[in-house]
Write an enzyme that holds these catalytic residues in place. Sequence first.
Site, mmCIF file in Angstrom:
data_model
loop_
_atom_site.group_PDB
_atom_site.id
_atom_site.type_symbol
_atom_site.label_atom_id
_atom_site.label_comp_id
_atom_site.label_asym_id
_atom_site.label_seq_id
_atom_site.Cartn_x
_atom_site.Cartn_y
_atom_site.Cartn_z
ATOM 1 N N SER A 165 0.831 -1.205 0.000
ATOM 2 C CA SER A 165 0.000 0.000 0.000
ATOM 3 C C SER A 165 0.868 1.259 0.000
ATOM 4 C CB SER A 165 -0.903 0.028 1.231
ATOM 5 O OG SER A 165 -1.753 -1.089 1.261
HETATM 6 N N1 SAH Z 1 -0.669 -4.379 4.004
HETATM 7 C C1 SAH Z 1 -0.183 -4.897 2.750
HETATM 8 C C2 SAH Z 1 -1.230 -4.749 1.680
HETATM 9 C C3 SAH Z 1 -1.124 -5.785 0.653
HETATM 10 S S1 SAH Z 1 -2.408 -5.723 -0.566
HETATM 11 C C4 SAH Z 1 1.084 -4.173 2.331
HETATM 12 O O1 SAH Z 1 1.158 -2.962 2.538
HETATM 13 O O2 SAH Z 1 1.971 -4.804 1.759
HETATM 14 C C5 SAH Z 1 -3.700 -6.641 0.213
HETATM 15 C C6 SAH Z 1 -3.378 -8.040 0.642
HETATM 16 O O3 SAH Z 1 -4.589 -8.656 1.087
HETATM 17 C C7 SAH Z 1 -2.837 -8.948 -0.467
HETATM 18 O O4 SAH Z 1 -1.617 -9.494 -0.046
HETATM 19 C C8 SAH Z 1 -3.930 -10.008 -0.630
HETATM 20 O O5 SAH Z 1 -3.413 -11.274 -0.988
HETATM 21 C C9 SAH Z 1 -4.552 -10.022 0.745
HETATM 22 N N2 SAH Z 1 -5.909 -10.558 0.820
HETATM 23 C C10 SAH Z 1 -6.930 -10.408 -0.058
HETATM 24 N N3 SAH Z 1 -8.036 -11.043 0.381
HETATM 25 C C11 SAH Z 1 -7.709 -11.619 1.573
HETATM 26 C C12 SAH Z 1 -8.412 -12.417 2.522
HETATM 27 N N4 SAH Z 1 -9.683 -12.777 2.343
HETATM 28 N N5 SAH Z 1 -7.763 -12.829 3.626
HETATM 29 C C13 SAH Z 1 -6.461 -12.488 3.848
HETATM 30 N N6 SAH Z 1 -5.744 -11.735 2.988
HETATM 31 C C14 SAH Z 1 -6.356 -11.300 1.858
#
Ligand code: SAH
Length: 213
Positions: free
Chosen positions: A64
């Site tokens: 993000s």
């Molecule tokens: N906080 C992270 C954001 C990553 S993007 C960062 O800054 O790196 C969002 C993440 O949510 C992705 O890695 C995706 O695989 C995960 N995600 C999507 N749906 C999900 C779910 N149902 N349960 C757990 N993780 C999920």
Amino acid sequence: MKDTLKHRGMRKNLADIVAAKGVTDNKVLDAIKTIPRHLFLDSSFEDHAYQDKAFPIGADQTISQPYTVAFQTELLEVKPNAKILEIGTGSGYQTAVLMHLRAKVYTIERQLELFKTTSLFFNKMHYRPKKMIFGDGYKGLPEEAPFDGIIVTAGAPEVPRPLMAQLKVGGRLVIPVGTDEQIMTLFVRKSEKEFEKKEFGSFRFVPLLEDKN
Ligand code: SAH
């Protein structure tokens, strides 16, 4: 894996950019100044790590934007020792910000590849979340509930009911809600049955997906 004076200078600058966009919580800004974001990215993106931008982290996911991480964290009002559930570990950057605020962090990721890479990276960095879970965050983590705070880092088409149920009274849920675009939404649990809802502008996240692939 190096952290240099130059990186620190760029982080200070990034914290200033995030502050200029309206984030005022000094502890959150201090996390931005301290955490080596470039180490959370593929080395090919290292030069861009201290721009206020999202970047690809593999498995079609993104780290993000720093402003978004800071804004969501500020809304969560994390106190030391607070029990926090994070949905969407991804690169682990948001997780590291929460740990910098001395939260006890439980974090769930549904992409196996990211779950493995980030687990290894945390070991190497000596970052210690309370628990890292491979699974579907839609269901929350009933066995560890209730939580002081829950943060969702993917765009939720609707608010998963289990997450509301797993908040302490007084607890806060920060979740981007929507499909193409998301409205950053805060729920504060006022009592067993009552939630206060506040909305804070639009953001763009990768989708929160319900089933595993
Ligand atoms: N906080 C992270 C954001 C990553 S993007 C960062 O800054 O790196 C969002 C993440 O949510 C992705 O890695 C995706 O695989 C995960 N995600 C999507 N749906 C999900 C779910 N149902 N349960 C757990 N993780 C999920």
